[in-house]
Every structure is written in C-alpha cells, then in structure tokens.
Design a protein around this motif. Structure first.
Motif, PDB file in Angstrom:
ATOM      1  N   GLU A  35     -55.871 -72.388  65.614  1.00 40.10           N
ATOM      2  CA  GLU A  35     -56.440 -71.741  64.437  1.00 40.10           C
ATOM      3  C   GLU A  35     -55.326 -71.168  63.570  1.00 40.10           C
ATOM      4  OE1 GLU A  35     -59.749 -70.530  62.121  1.00 40.10           O
ATOM      5  OE2 GLU A  35     -59.566 -71.871  63.851  1.00 40.10           O
ATOM      6  N   PRO A  36     -55.322 -71.493  62.251  1.00 36.96           N
ATOM      7  CA  PRO A  36     -54.271 -70.972  61.369  1.00 36.96           C
ATOM      8  C   PRO A  36     -54.403 -69.463  61.179  1.00 36.96           C
ATOM      9  CG  PRO A  36     -55.962 -72.078  60.088  1.00 36.96           C
ATOM     10  CD  PRO A  36     -56.277 -72.348  61.541  1.00 36.96           C
ATOM     11  N   THR A  37     -53.280 -68.825  60.917  1.00 30.15           N
ATOM     12  CA  THR A  37     -53.293 -67.387  60.670  1.00 30.15           C
ATOM     13  C   THR A  37     -53.801 -67.112  59.253  1.00 30.15           C
ATOM     14  OG1 THR A  37     -51.040 -67.359  59.802  1.00 30.15           O
ATOM     15  CG2 THR A  37     -51.304 -67.154  62.196  1.00 30.15           C
ATOM     16  N   LYS A  38     -54.117 -65.845  58.990  1.00 33.83           N
ATOM     17  CA  LYS A  38     -54.573 -65.467  57.649  1.00 33.83           C
ATOM     18  C   LYS A  38     -53.487 -65.734  56.608  1.00 33.83           C
ATOM     19  CE  LYS A  38     -57.895 -61.906  59.033  1.00 33.83           C
ATOM     20  NZ  LYS A  38     -58.280 -60.465  58.910  1.00 33.83           N
ATOM     21  N   GLU A  39     -52.242 -65.502  57.001  1.00 33.89           N
ATOM     22  CA  GLU A  39     -51.138 -65.742  56.077  1.00 33.89           C
ATOM     23  C   GLU A  39     -51.019 -67.222  55.741  1.00 33.89           C
ATOM     24  OE1 GLU A  39     -47.866 -65.525  53.629  1.00 33.89           O
ATOM     25  OE2 GLU A  39     -49.304 -63.988  54.273  1.00 33.89           O
ATOM     26  N   GLN A  40     -51.182 -68.082  56.752  1.00 30.40           N
ATOM     27  CA  GLN A  40     -51.135 -69.526  56.501  1.00 30.40           C
ATOM     28  C   GLN A  40     -52.263 -69.951  55.568  1.00 30.40           C
ATOM     29  OE1 GLN A  40     -51.045 -70.779  60.705  1.00 30.40           O
ATOM     30  NE2 GLN A  40     -49.197 -71.958  60.200  1.00 30.40           N
ATOM     31  N   VAL A  41     -53.446 -69.466  55.827  1.00 27.62           N
ATOM     32  CA  VAL A  41     -54.594 -69.824  54.978  1.00 27.62           C
ATOM     33  C   VAL A  41     -54.344 -69.381  53.540  1.00 27.62           C
ATOM     34  CG1 VAL A  41     -57.039 -69.388  54.542  1.00 27.62           C
ATOM     35  CG2 VAL A  41     -56.248 -69.815  56.879  1.00 27.62           C
ATOM     36  N   ARG A  42     -53.799 -68.190  53.389  1.00 26.08           N
ATOM     37  CA  ARG A  42     -53.521 -67.684  52.046  1.00 26.08           C
ATOM     38  C   ARG A  42     -52.527 -68.600  51.320  1.00 26.08           C
ATOM     39  NH1 ARG A  42     -49.777 -65.196  49.392  1.00 26.08           N
ATOM     40  NH2 ARG A  42     -48.411 -65.133  51.220  1.00 26.08           N
ATOM     41  N   ARG A  43     -51.461 -69.003  52.031  1.00 25.21           N
ATOM     42  CA  ARG A  43     -50.465 -69.880  51.413  1.00 25.21           C
ATOM     43  C   ARG A  43     -51.063 -71.245  51.098  1.00 25.21           C
ATOM     44  NH1 ARG A  43     -47.128 -68.656  55.646  1.00 25.21           N
ATOM     45  NH2 ARG A  43     -47.028 -70.872  56.206  1.00 25.21           N
ATOM     46  N   TRP A  44     -51.808 -71.799  52.038  1.00 29.24           N
ATOM     47  CA  TRP A  44     -52.376 -73.118  51.830  1.00 29.24           C
ATOM     48  C   TRP A  44     -53.345 -73.134  50.650  1.00 29.24           C
ATOM     49  CZ3 TRP A  44     -53.872 -74.338  57.652  1.00 29.24           C
ATOM     50  CH2 TRP A  44     -52.685 -74.421  58.401  1.00 29.24           C
ATOM     51  N   ARG A  45     -54.121 -72.083  50.517  1.00 31.01           N
ATOM     52  CA  ARG A  45     -55.055 -72.004  49.391  1.00 31.01           C
ATOM     53  C   ARG A  45     -54.293 -71.900  48.060  1.00 31.01           C
ATOM     54  NH1 ARG A  45     -60.310 -70.820  49.649  1.00 31.01           N
ATOM     55  NH2 ARG A  45     -60.164 -69.314  47.933  1.00 31.01           N
ATOM     56  N   ARG A  46     -53.163 -71.173  48.083  1.00 39.38           N
ATOM     57  CA  ARG A  46     -52.363 -71.090  46.875  1.00 39.38           C
ATOM     58  C   ARG A  46     -51.767 -72.449  46.530  1.00 39.38           C
ATOM     59  NH1 ARG A  46     -48.291 -68.215  48.442  1.00 39.38           N
ATOM     60  NH2 ARG A  46     -46.586 -69.683  48.137  1.00 39.38           N
ATOM     61  N   LEU A  99     -57.079 -77.052  55.405  1.00 42.74           N
ATOM     62  CA  LEU A  99     -57.942 -75.887  55.227  1.00 42.74           C
ATOM     63  C   LEU A  99     -59.348 -76.103  55.760  1.00 42.74           C
ATOM     64  CD1 LEU A  99     -56.816 -74.858  51.631  1.00 42.74           C
ATOM     65  CD2 LEU A  99     -56.674 -73.402  53.666  1.00 42.74           C
ATOM     66  N   GLY A 100     -59.839 -77.329  55.638  1.00 40.95           N
ATOM     67  CA  GLY A 100     -61.218 -77.582  56.064  1.00 40.95           C
ATOM     68  C   GLY A 100     -62.204 -76.729  55.287  1.00 40.95           C
ATOM     69  N   GLU A 101     -63.067 -76.033  56.007  1.00 43.57           N
ATOM     70  CA  GLU A 101     -64.081 -75.202  55.350  1.00 43.57           C
ATOM     71  C   GLU A 101     -63.472 -73.976  54.672  1.00 43.57           C
ATOM     72  OE1 GLU A 101     -65.289 -72.607  59.336  1.00 43.57           O
ATOM     73  OE2 GLU A 101     -66.664 -74.112  58.532  1.00 43.57           O
ATOM     74  N   LYS A 102     -62.224 -73.660  55.002  1.00 44.97           N
ATOM     75  CA  LYS A 102     -61.567 -72.503  54.384  1.00 44.97           C
ATOM     76  C   LYS A 102     -61.105 -72.797  52.951  1.00 44.97           C
ATOM     77  CE  LYS A 102     -59.986 -70.309  58.650  1.00 44.97           C
ATOM     78  NZ  LYS A 102     -60.761 -71.208  59.540  1.00 44.97           N
ATOM     79  N   ALA A 103     -61.299 -74.049  52.489  1.00 43.63           N
ATOM     80  CA  ALA A 103     -60.980 -74.388  51.114  1.00 43.63           C
ATOM     81  C   ALA A 103     -62.062 -73.891  50.151  1.00 43.63           C
ATOM     82  CB  ALA A 103     -60.825 -75.895  50.965  1.00 43.63           C
TER      83      ALA A 103
END
Length: 359
Positions: free
Chosen positions: A2-13, A58-62
């Motif tokens: 599972e990606p960290t919150k920081e990774q998700v934030r960067r990937w979304r950016r 990101l999957g559903e986190k996109a």
C-alpha cells in the motif's frame, strides 16, 4: 504494498501535471499547421502514456480528479495570454522538472522522456526566440532602464527636498531625454551590428561566376576552408558544387548552398524596430515612478508609492524574461527587483545627502 500518503500526494500531483501538459500541447497544436502540429500531437500522445502510468499506480485513489498546482495554472494563464512563444518557453521549463530525476517511483524511461520533450520544445521555441530576440532585448532594456533611471532621478530630486512641481518636471524631462537617447542608441547599435554582419555575409555576385570556374584548378575549396572546414572536407564540398554545375537544373540549388553557411540577421532584428521598441518601452517604464506625483502625492508618501509601483513592474518584467528563457520566473523577478531597487536606493541616499547639506 500500500502506498504512503506522501506517495499518493506526489502521484496525484504528477497526474495533474501530465494532464495539464497534454491539454496545453493540444491547445497549441490547434493553432499550428504542418510539421509543428504533428510534433505537438505526438507530445500529446506521449503525455497520455505518462498519465496512464500514474492512473495505474493510483487506482481508485485517482478520484476525485487532482487539481493542477496553482503555480502551473498561473504560468499557463500568463503564457496563453501572451502567445505561443510563452507557452513553449513555459513547457520547456515544465518538461525539465528535476523531481522526476530524483523520485524513485518514476521509471528512468519516463524521466528520460521528460528531458527529451524539453529538447523538442526548446527546438520548437528556437525560431520564435530568434524572431523575438532583437526587439525583445530592446524592449526589456528600455523598460528596465526607464523604470530604474527615472525612479532614481525622481527619488534623488524628491529626497533633496525639491518642490513637487520640480519633481514632476525632472521626471518628465528624464522620460523624454532617456527615451530619445535609448532610441538613438538602439538604432545606431543595431544598424552597426547589421553592417558588420553584412560585411561577413557571402557576396551574391560571387555565385554568378561559379559556372566559369575551371573544374580542375580552382580556389572554391579555399572559400570553405576559410569558413572553418578542413582541407579534405572543403575540397569534397567544392567538388560537389562544381559537379552539380554540369546540370543547369541544379544551378539555383547550388547558388543557395554557396551561402548556406550564413544564418542571416534574424536574431539581430530591425534597427528601426529596435529603436521604436526601445523608445516606447523606456517611456512606459519611466512613466511608472512619475504616476504617484502626477496624481498629487508629495514627499515621503510619493516616494514610497513610486518605489512600490516600480517594484511591482520590475518583478513582473523579470518574471516574463524568466518564462521566455525557460528559467524559474520567481527568481528572475526577484533578481531584477533587487538590482533595480539597489540602483535607485543609491541615488535616493545621495539626494538625502545633498538635501541635508543644502548643496
């Protein structure tokens, strides 16, 4: 894992930026034709591949759709407002983002793509920069000189305790004298530069005698050696030129190749255009520090307001230069602001000294 919150934030950016870049290339392609349009459309496809990568990670986190960073939106607005050369310059800077090079979540191939995209955009922007460079140089220098020199003049006179009418008179005199001086200087400078370059340009009349050269004994190879080729390369090129003269249908092509080593004067610009640009932009720049006094402000209030409005314009023009050169606009704006205020500050202190001593 599972990606960290920081990774998700960067990937979304990253996802938002890739979509934003694709949209910008798409909008720019609609305004272009031919080869440039095809190149821009291929960049749209490439950004689409990058977008797919981040969507997969990101999957559903996109969801919900990420927003483009404020800084990118501001730069895009400025670029689209001022024209395609600004768009390309902005995209060159965007493609050269350093975060992809140091982020372990970014594949090396994708990071390499961004650098290559930056070079593609640099090449597309090169012609526009060349066409703009002559007038742009005069405009930037004129605006900056007008802002700084007239601010320094007005602050110096005001600090010396002069009557408000004298401050305005000094400011108007500085505007007119400086604008005419800048225009004259730019005209002479550009005209002289063009004349020097013309002296180094190939003589068009020399092309007319090529068919009369002896193909066995000739000095055409010396021309190419003088232009920097080795003896072997020069002889080979001269032989090719003379051989093509045997076919009259190739004569026009040969003549154009004879002067192909010379690039012309596109980056120098027109002497009249540079003079007009310098005059207008100097006058506009010189008017800015004068405005507070024209609106009735006097003394320290007028001095402070003049410094504030000039600071805003200095920062803005520095930022524009940063965008056009593909560099960080924030630091270019700050650099121009600090240099301009430092020059004006020295004059203000001299004005205080003269005013205090009664000189």
């Amino acid at each position: 894992m599972e990606p960290t919150k920081e990774q998700v934030r960067r990937w979304r950016r990253y996802l938002a930026e890739e979509r934003h870049e694709a949209d910008t290339y798409r909008a720019l392609a609609r305004k272009r034709t031919g080869e440039e349009r095809e190149i821009l459309e291929q960049l749209v496809v490439a950004e689409g591949r990058h977008e797919s990568y981040w969507l997969e990670l990101l999957g559903e986190k996109a969801v919900p759709e990420p927003r483009v960073p404020l800084g990118s939106r501001i730069l895009s607005t400025l670029a689209l407002t001022f024209g395609s050369i600004f768009v390309l310059a902005m995209m060159q800077r965007t493609e050269q983002r350093s975060s992809y090079d140091i982020d372990e979540d970014v594949p090396a191939q994708m990071a390499a793509d961004e650098h290559v995209h930056g070079e593609v955009v640099r090449a597309l922007a090169a012609k526009g920069r060349a066409q703009l460079s002559g007038l742009f140089r005069a405009a930037v220098f004129g605006m900056n000189d007008g802002l700084v020199s007239n601010l320094a003049l007005i602050l110096g006179v005001a600090a010396a305790g002069a009557d408000p009418s004298m401050v305005i008179l000094a400011g108007v005199s500085g505007l007119l004298a400086g604008a005419m001086s800048m225009a004259a200087g730019e005209f002479i400078s550009v005209k002289s530069q063009r004349e020097l370059l013309e002296a180094s340009a190939p003589d068009p009349e020399a092309e007319l005698v090529l068919p009369q050269l002896d193909v066995n004994v000739n000095e055409l190879a010396l021309v190419y050696r003088a232009r920097g080729l080795s003896a072997e390369e020069a002889q080979e090129k001269a032989d090719e030129q003379l051989a093509s003269l045997q076919d009259a249908r190739n004569q026009q092509q040969t003549q154009s190749q004879f002067g192909a080593d010379y690039d012309g004067f596109e980056e120098v610009g027109s002497a009249v255009g540079a003079a007009a640009s310098s005059f207008c932009f100097f006058a506009m720049g010189a008017l800015v520090p004068l405005l507070p006094f024209l609106f009735g402000l006097t003394g320290m209030v007028g001095v402070v307001m003049a410094a504030i409005v000039v600071s805003a314009v200095l920062f803005f023009t520095g930022s524009i230069v940063g965008i056009l050169s593909g560099q960080p606009p924030l630091w270019r704006g700050i650099r121009q602001l600090l240099i301009g205020l430092a020059a004006a500050g020295v004059t203000y202190l001299l004005g205080l000294a003269f005013g205090t001593t009664g000189v």
